[in-house]
Structures are given as structure tokens and as C-alpha cells.
Scaffold this active site. Structure first.
Site, PDB file in Angstrom:
ATOM      1  N   LYS A  13       0.828  -1.213   0.000  1.00  0.00           N
ATOM      2  CA  LYS A  13       0.000   0.000   0.000  1.00  0.00           C
ATOM      3  C   LYS A  13       0.857   1.256   0.000  1.00  0.00           C
ATOM      4  O   LYS A  13       0.612   2.179  -0.767  1.00  0.00           O
ATOM      5  CB  LYS A  13      -0.919   0.041   1.236  1.00  0.00           C
ATOM      6  CG  LYS A  13      -1.942  -1.077   1.305  1.00  0.00           C
ATOM      7  CD  LYS A  13      -2.934  -0.849   2.450  1.00  0.00           C
ATOM      8  CE  LYS A  13      -2.289  -0.839   3.829  1.00  0.00           C
ATOM      9  NZ  LYS A  13      -1.791  -2.162   4.267  1.00  0.00           N
ATOM     10  N   ARG A  88      -9.291   0.725   8.917  1.00  0.00           N
ATOM     11  CA  ARG A  88      -8.828  -0.634   9.145  1.00  0.00           C
ATOM     12  C   ARG A  88      -9.867  -1.459   9.906  1.00  0.00           C
ATOM     13  O   ARG A  88      -9.641  -2.636  10.154  1.00  0.00           O
ATOM     14  CB  ARG A  88      -7.576  -0.579   9.995  1.00  0.00           C
ATOM     15  CG  ARG A  88      -6.285  -0.926   9.258  1.00  0.00           C
ATOM     16  CD  ARG A  88      -5.173  -0.757  10.258  1.00  0.00           C
ATOM     17  NE  ARG A  88      -3.969  -1.386   9.902  1.00  0.00           N
ATOM     18  CZ  ARG A  88      -2.936  -0.800   9.285  1.00  0.00           C
ATOM     19  NH1 ARG A  88      -3.044   0.451   8.883  1.00  0.00           N
ATOM     20  NH2 ARG A  88      -1.836  -1.449   9.045  1.00  0.00           N
ATOM     21  N   ARG A 123      11.812  -5.804   4.344  1.00  0.00           N
ATOM     22  CA  ARG A 123      11.399  -4.399   4.278  1.00  0.00           C
ATOM     23  C   ARG A 123      12.264  -3.519   5.169  1.00  0.00           C
ATOM     24  O   ARG A 123      12.599  -3.878   6.288  1.00  0.00           O
ATOM     25  CB  ARG A 123       9.931  -4.268   4.689  1.00  0.00           C
ATOM     26  CG  ARG A 123       9.488  -2.805   4.747  1.00  0.00           C
ATOM     27  CD  ARG A 123       8.029  -2.658   4.574  1.00  0.00           C
ATOM     28  NE  ARG A 123       7.295  -2.882   5.794  1.00  0.00           N
ATOM     29  CZ  ARG A 123       5.999  -2.591   5.921  1.00  0.00           C
ATOM     30  NH1 ARG A 123       5.335  -2.091   4.899  1.00  0.00           N
ATOM     31  NH2 ARG A 123       5.377  -2.813   7.054  1.00  0.00           N
ATOM     32  N   ARG A 156      11.506  -1.978  10.876  1.00  0.00           N
ATOM     33  CA  ARG A 156      10.528  -1.633  11.893  1.00  0.00           C
ATOM     34  C   ARG A 156      10.404  -2.780  12.885  1.00  0.00           C
ATOM     35  O   ARG A 156      10.441  -3.935  12.495  1.00  0.00           O
ATOM     36  CB  ARG A 156       9.173  -1.376  11.235  1.00  0.00           C
ATOM     37  CG  ARG A 156       8.971   0.071  10.841  1.00  0.00           C
ATOM     38  CD  ARG A 156       7.852   0.234   9.872  1.00  0.00           C
ATOM     39  NE  ARG A 156       6.633  -0.464  10.284  1.00  0.00           N
ATOM     40  CZ  ARG A 156       5.527  -0.466   9.557  1.00  0.00           C
ATOM     41  NH1 ARG A 156       5.482   0.177   8.420  1.00  0.00           N
ATOM     42  NH2 ARG A 156       4.467  -1.102   9.983  1.00  0.00           N
ATOM     43  N   ARG A 167      -0.104  -9.413  13.012  1.00  0.00           N
ATOM     44  CA  ARG A 167      -0.733  -8.359  12.191  1.00  0.00           C
ATOM     45  C   ARG A 167      -1.623  -8.959  11.113  1.00  0.00           C
ATOM     46  O   ARG A 167      -2.667  -8.401  10.777  1.00  0.00           O
ATOM     47  CB  ARG A 167       0.343  -7.475  11.575  1.00  0.00           C
ATOM     48  CG  ARG A 167       0.990  -6.561  12.610  1.00  0.00           C
ATOM     49  CD  ARG A 167       2.308  -6.021  12.134  1.00  0.00           C
ATOM     50  NE  ARG A 167       2.150  -5.097  11.031  1.00  0.00           N
ATOM     51  CZ  ARG A 167       3.162  -4.730  10.242  1.00  0.00           C
ATOM     52  NH1 ARG A 167       4.362  -5.196  10.457  1.00  0.00           N
ATOM     53  NH2 ARG A 167       2.960  -3.883   9.278  1.00  0.00           N
TER      54      ARG A 167
END
Ligand code: ADP
Ligand code: ZN
Length: 210
Positions: A13, A88, A123, A156, A167
């Protein structure tokens, strides 16, 4: 143009939002980035959000709804915006409707869970401006350095594998029902997000222009 990007964490996203933002000249509003920013500057909201975020849980609805209200009231949102990571939950979507915000298109980027778990481990994000990179799929020009602002790229805390699994669970339970919510409003477009970044971008732009 008012656009919502839906999709699991790690579906791309953020990356897609940056490209579309540039293309359509409208800002991206990422609740994740706003919260991380608040965390860095140590505001009360940031402190409240930290434990939820680190555990891969959602920050309470009233907190994020407050953030969005404040952000959408700013001048740069008047010609449209891209929402990345909001809503969300169903109550968040209802809050947006109740604010009188009329969304044009909701793009859902579909990626399999196993692909996501794989992607998240690679990431990296810029500590300074929040831009995201990937060790294999979206390398910066110089290892560990942001192309945009020369900030340091870091992993992160919530991108560690166990947290990613949590998640994904939250996503399927709380966020996925939004597909149905927006499909009923006739706004949902589903886009395949498994292949190259550019391919997904083309699909999204086609869906927006349709
Ligand atoms: P990703 O899309 O990769 O999951 P984000 O940066 O959008 O990451 O969000 C990171 C975290 O910030 C979430 O796991 C959650 O704790 C919090 N957060 C962001 N947006 C919301 C939201 N709309 N509602 C509740 N929590 C949110
Ligand atoms: Zn940067």
C-alpha cells in the site's frame, strides 16, 4: 479523487500510494506514518499508541479517527487524497462516512499471506521520512541510505516475523470485512499485488480511471 488503499500489511500500500500520489498530485495520508511520527516526537498520542503498535495490534479506533479528522481538515486535502492504512475496521469506515467524506474508489491489493511474511523480512524504512524500501525488490541507490532524504534505513520493530503473523491475523479479522463494506457501496476494485511493483501500479491506475 478520494481513494482508499486496502490490503494486508506488506501488500504494498505504501509503495503504491507514493506513486499514485505523485501521478495524481494528491497527498497520501498514512495513519501508520502519522503515529510513528508522533512516537518519535513523544506526544501523548504517540505514547498511547506505542504498546499496541509494537505488539502488532490495532491502535484504538477513537485515537486513529481523531488523527484522520485533524489531517483531512488541512488545506492540501481539498482536491483529494489517498488513504493508506485507514480505515482498518468497520467503525473507522463508518466514522469516515459520518464525517461526510465521499470516497470515489477503494482499491484492494491482494497478496497471499506467505508472500507477505516473506516480503516483510526484507522491508526497510527511512528513519527520517518514512519512505519504504526492500532488500530485494526495491533497493535504494546506496545500501542503507534513503534516496529521498539521505536518512538511515531501518527495520521496523513490528516487521519481525512473529509480529507480522499477529498483524495478519488482525488484518483478516478486523480489516478484511471492509471489502464487503465497500463492495456494497459499489466502490471496490480488487487488484492483484503478487507480481512486480510496476504491474500492480498499472492495475491500480487503470482501476482508478475506470
Ligand atoms: P502496515 O500497513 O505495513 O501494517 P502501517 O504503517 O499502516 O503498517 O501500520 C502500522 C501499525 O500502526 C499498525 O499495526 C497499527 O498498530 C497502527 N495503525 C495504523 N493505522 C491504523 C488504523 N487505521 N487503525 C488502528 N491502528 C492503526
Ligand atoms: Zn527518507
Amino acid at each position: 479523487m478520494k481513494i482508499i488503499l486496502l490490503g494486508a500489511p506488506g501488500a504494498g500500500k505504501g509503495t503504491q500510494a507514493e506513486v499514485i500520489s505523485e501521478r495524481l498530485q494528491i497527498p497520501t495520508i498514512s495513519t501508520g506514518n502519522i503515529i510513528r511520527e508522533a512516537l518519535k516526537t513523544g506526544t501523548e498520542m504517540g505514547l498511547k499508541a506505542k504498546s499496541f503498535m509494537d505488539a502488532g495490534q490495532l491502535v484504538p479506533d477513537d485515537v486513529v479517527i481523531g488523527i484522520i479528522k485533524e489531517r483531512l481538515a488541512k488545506d492540501d486535502c481539498q482536491n483529494g487524497f489517498i488513504l493508506d492504512g485507514f480505515p482498518r475496521t468497520i467503525p473507522q469506515a463508518e466514522a469516515l462516512d459520518n464525517m461526510g467524506v465521499v470516497i470515489d474508489k477503494v482499491i484492494d491489493i491482494e497478496v497471499k499471506d506467505e508472500t507477505i511474511i516473506n516480503r516483510m523480512s526484507g522491508r526497510r524504512v527511512c528513519e527520517k521520512c518514512g519512505a519504504s524500501y526492500h532488500l530485494e525488490h526495491k533497493k535504494p541507490s546506496v545500501d542503507g541510505v534513503c534516496d529521498k532524504c539521505a536518512g538511515t534505513l531501518v527495520q521496523r520493530k513490528d516487521d519481525h516475523p512473529d509480529t507480522v503473523k499477529a498483524r495478519l491475523e488482525v488484518y483478516h479479522k478486523e480489516t478484511e470485512p471492509l471489502k464487503d463494506y465497500y463492495s456494497k457501496q459499489g466502490k471496490l476494485a480488487i487488484v492483484e499485488g503478487q507480481s512486480e511493483i510496476e504491474e500492480t501500479t498499472s492495475l491500480i491506475l487503470a482501476a482508478i480511471e475506470a
